[in-house]
Design an enzyme around this catalytic site. Structure first.
Site, PDB file in Angstrom:
ATOM      1  N   CYS A   1     -12.464  -4.093  -1.673  1.00  0.00           N
ATOM      2  CA  CYS A   1     -11.372  -3.134  -1.493  1.00  0.00           C
ATOM      3  C   CYS A   1      -9.999  -3.779  -1.624  1.00  0.00           C
ATOM      4  O   CYS A   1      -8.985  -3.094  -1.525  1.00  0.00           O
ATOM      5  CB  CYS A   1     -11.536  -2.420  -0.162  1.00  0.00           C
ATOM      6  SG  CYS A   1     -13.142  -1.603  -0.101  1.00  0.00           S
TER       7      CYS A   1
ATOM      8  N   LYS B   1      -4.435   6.528   3.161  1.00  0.00           N
ATOM      9  CA  LYS B   1      -5.855   6.894   3.079  1.00  0.00           C
ATOM     10  C   LYS B   1      -6.230   8.168   3.822  1.00  0.00           C
ATOM     11  O   LYS B   1      -7.269   8.757   3.537  1.00  0.00           O
ATOM     12  CB  LYS B   1      -6.724   5.725   3.524  1.00  0.00           C
ATOM     13  CG  LYS B   1      -6.710   4.580   2.501  1.00  0.00           C
ATOM     14  CD  LYS B   1      -7.762   3.545   2.784  1.00  0.00           C
ATOM     15  CE  LYS B   1      -7.728   2.428   1.757  1.00  0.00           C
ATOM     16  NZ  LYS B   1      -6.559   1.526   1.909  1.00  0.00           N
TER      17      LYS B   1
ATOM     18  N   PHE C   1     -14.531  -6.007   1.991  1.00  0.00           N
ATOM     19  CA  PHE C   1     -15.788  -6.621   2.409  1.00  0.00           C
ATOM     20  C   PHE C   1     -15.888  -8.006   1.759  1.00  0.00           C
ATOM     21  O   PHE C   1     -15.534  -8.175   0.586  1.00  0.00           O
ATOM     22  CB  PHE C   1     -16.983  -5.783   1.931  1.00  0.00           C
ATOM     23  CG  PHE C   1     -17.282  -4.581   2.791  1.00  0.00           C
ATOM     24  CD1 PHE C   1     -16.543  -4.279   3.913  1.00  0.00           C
ATOM     25  CD2 PHE C   1     -18.347  -3.752   2.452  1.00  0.00           C
ATOM     26  CE1 PHE C   1     -16.843  -3.166   4.696  1.00  0.00           C
ATOM     27  CE2 PHE C   1     -18.654  -2.642   3.221  1.00  0.00           C
ATOM     28  CZ  PHE C   1     -17.904  -2.347   4.341  1.00  0.00           C
TER      29      PHE C   1
ATOM     30  N   GLU D   1      -6.053  -5.124  11.581  1.00  0.00           N
ATOM     31  CA  GLU D   1      -4.802  -5.030  10.824  1.00  0.00           C
ATOM     32  C   GLU D   1      -3.615  -4.867  11.761  1.00  0.00           C
ATOM     33  O   GLU D   1      -2.542  -5.458  11.545  1.00  0.00           O
ATOM     34  CB  GLU D   1      -4.853  -3.868   9.821  1.00  0.00           C
ATOM     35  CG  GLU D   1      -3.601  -3.823   8.938  1.00  0.00           C
ATOM     36  CD  GLU D   1      -3.688  -2.849   7.776  1.00  0.00           C
ATOM     37  OE1 GLU D   1      -4.572  -1.968   7.790  1.00  0.00           O
ATOM     38  OE2 GLU D   1      -2.858  -2.985   6.839  1.00  0.00           O
TER      39      GLU D   1
ATOM     40  N   HIS E   1     -10.783   6.710   0.652  1.00  0.00           N
ATOM     41  CA  HIS E   1     -10.860   5.288   0.318  1.00  0.00           C
ATOM     42  C   HIS E   1     -11.489   5.114  -1.072  1.00  0.00           C
ATOM     43  O   HIS E   1     -12.672   5.360  -1.258  1.00  0.00           O
ATOM     44  CB  HIS E   1     -11.676   4.551   1.376  1.00  0.00           C
ATOM     45  CG  HIS E   1     -11.517   3.063   1.324  1.00  0.00           C
ATOM     46  ND1 HIS E   1     -10.801   2.421   0.332  1.00  0.00           N
ATOM     47  CD2 HIS E   1     -11.976   2.085   2.150  1.00  0.00           C
ATOM     48  CE1 HIS E   1     -10.834   1.111   0.561  1.00  0.00           C
ATOM     49  NE2 HIS E   1     -11.535   0.881   1.643  1.00  0.00           N
TER      50      HIS E   1
ATOM     51  N   HIS F   1      -3.484  -1.121   4.883  1.00  0.00           N
ATOM     52  CA  HIS F   1      -4.822  -0.826   4.349  1.00  0.00           C
ATOM     53  C   HIS F   1      -5.361   0.398   5.084  1.00  0.00           C
ATOM     54  O   HIS F   1      -5.839   1.330   4.470  1.00  0.00           O
ATOM     55  CB  HIS F   1      -5.724  -2.048   4.528  1.00  0.00           C
ATOM     56  CG  HIS F   1      -7.052  -1.923   3.849  1.00  0.00           C
ATOM     57  ND1 HIS F   1      -7.167  -1.662   2.507  1.00  0.00           N
ATOM     58  CD2 HIS F   1      -8.315  -2.006   4.327  1.00  0.00           C
ATOM     59  CE1 HIS F   1      -8.468  -1.599   2.183  1.00  0.00           C
ATOM     60  NE2 HIS F   1      -9.176  -1.803   3.264  1.00  0.00           N
TER      61      HIS F   1
END
Lengths: 394, 78
Positions: free
Chosen positions: A149, A314, A380, A295, A319, A284
């Site tokens: 991502c 998002k 990831f 975050e 996503h 993010h």
């Protein structure tokens, strides 16, 4: 890009999303109400960009990229650049997974001999960048970044470096994703990453995962001076990029966010800026329990309290994995152009565990003193990517 | 030959290669005249297998150069 010799301009934007095609569709969506459920690009018609045979031999992630790239070039006024100095750098996380799933079913139902001979060139992650290069005759570096991502963000950073270093005069860059296959959805569901209600609620106390999106965003980057000379509309400048790794877990973020924080500081250093120079953070912010918490800790360690306004796209976009960083780069650029920061859609009650130091943009768009935007992406594998974009020099 | 094979082969070729039916004549060479590649030729043969319910051996695929060859191949296997 302090290490590079040349400045990098963003001169074209191309977007394909559930919300529609074109940067304005993204902007209107960001100011509207959050949709529910996964964000498929419904009624996708590749025939606007690809012939019937080409469309059959390309996965959706490639089709989205071809459309977004063509749109970005058109948006920039179809500038001519030497093919050898024209590059392509695209990010994707799951590439042609939809084609792989379909061909696995064909093989299971009807045997080996019915598997398409185009399966491999359709599923390979570099298929999208290769198709863009081939169709637009771009013969410089053609690369694919797969940092899950963070791929869209890392692709843009890598592309900007090619221009800063003088390797390319023009690079099409961004991310593309078409991972709404039944197998992928089931897998994300089983790992408890998806919101059961289909609502992405970044930084909210009740956040419970994300909704999946399809789509692509592509930016045309050009050497700043050359773009200015030909009178191009410069949307923004790519100021800096950095990437770091958590070296911790394949899916969970490093809980204290320290590697993400270091990434933000390195990106700012690359831009020749400090935390106090940042006018906005595009987080993010996927709406997962662990991700948003890490975050928030990272942002707090970089900016303390009294930091810049923080938003996450998002809640609106869902996503889009390897495309998300590119979509959010476009959102940040639009935020500069409009002088407005869209709110964090889906955020009703801020999670107290986040520490309360973040200036989250709530409920309505906020006017801002347009300045550098720090755009975060985490993937990831423990991949952290941070991009610094600035408004065009006046 | 009025066995309908040619017409069915034309239909497969038109669908797979996206060429006008008028170009799909017996003498047409798949690669030079109809723009086929090694992979799209495999797709043509797969379409023939589906349409005619036949199983084309690998070695026979390589012998298919023209539309006429494809018709002969089908007739030999049906």
């Amino acid at each position: 890009m302090t290490a590079g010799r040349r400045r990098v301009a963003v001169t074209g934007l191309g977007v394909v999303l559930a919300a529609g095609t074109g940067a304005d569709a993204l902007w209107q969506a960001l100011l509207g109400a959050p949709p529910e459920g996964h964000r498929a690009v419904a009624d996708w018609d590749p025939s606007l960009w690809l012939g019937v045979a080409e469309a059959r031999h390309t996965d959706r992630f490639t089709q989205f990229a071809v459309a977004a790239a063509a749109s970005a070039v058109e948006d920039a006024g179809n500038p001519r650049t030497a093919p050898d100095a024209s590059g392509v750098v695209l990010g994707t996380a799951l590439a042609g997974v939809g084609t792989l799933e379909r061909q696995a079913l064909v093989r299971s139902d009807r045997g080996d001999k019915r598997v398409s001979p185009f399966t491999v060139p359709m599923i390979m992650p570099n298929a999208a960048a290769a198709a863009v290069s081939q169709r637009l005759g771009r013969r410089g570096p053609c690369r694919t970044v797969t940092t899950a991502c963070a791929a869209g963000t890392d692709a843009i950073g890598s592309a900007a470096r090619l221009i800063a270093d003088g390797v390319c005069d023009s690079v099409l860059t961004g991310g593309t994703e078409a991972a709404l296959s039944d197998t992928v959805v089931a897998a994300f569901h089983n790992m408890r990453a998806l919101s059961p209600g289909g609502r992405t609620r970044p930084f909210d106390a009740g956040r419970d995962g994300f909704a999946i999106a399809e789509g692509a965003a592509v930016l045309l980057l050009e050497a700043y001076e050359a773009a200015a000379e030909r009178g191009a509309r410069v949307y923004a400048e790519v100021l800096g990029h950095a990437s770091t790794a958590d070296a911790y877990d394949i899916t969970l973020p490093l809980p204290d966010g320290s590697a993400a924080a270091r990434c933000m500081l390195l990106a700012l250093r690359d831009a020749g800026l400090g935390p106090a120079d940042v006018g906005q953070v595009s987080a993010h912010g996927t709406g997962t329990r662990h991700g948003d918490l890490a975050e928030a800790r990272a942002l707090t360690s970089v900016f303390g309290s009294g930091g810049p306004p923080v938003t996450s796209a998002k809640g609106i976009t869902g996503h889009a994995f390897g495309a998300s960083g590119a979509i959010e780069a476009v959102a940040a650029i639009l935020s500069m152009a409009h002088g407005l920061i869209p709110p964090v859609a889906g955020l009703a009650t801020e999670d107290a565990e986040l520490g309360g130091a973040l200036d989250l943009v709530r409920e309505t768009p906020r006017t801002w003193a347009v300045g550098p935007v720090l755009s975060n992406s985490f993937g990831f594998g423990g991949h952290n990517g941070c991009l610094v974009l600035g408004p065009p020099a006046t | 030959m009025a066995d309908g094979v040619f017409e069915a082969v034309v239909a497969c070729v038109v669908d797979v290669l996206q060429v006008p039916a008028g170009k799909v004549v017996e003498e047409a060479v798949f690669t030079e005249d109809l723009g086929a590649t090694s992979l799209t030729l495999v797709e043509v043969v797969m379409a023939l297998e589906e349409t005619f319910g036949i199983d084309v051996p690998e070695a026979d695929v390589e012998a298919v150069r023209t539309v006429g060859d494809a018709c002969d191949l089908v007739r030999g296997l049906t």
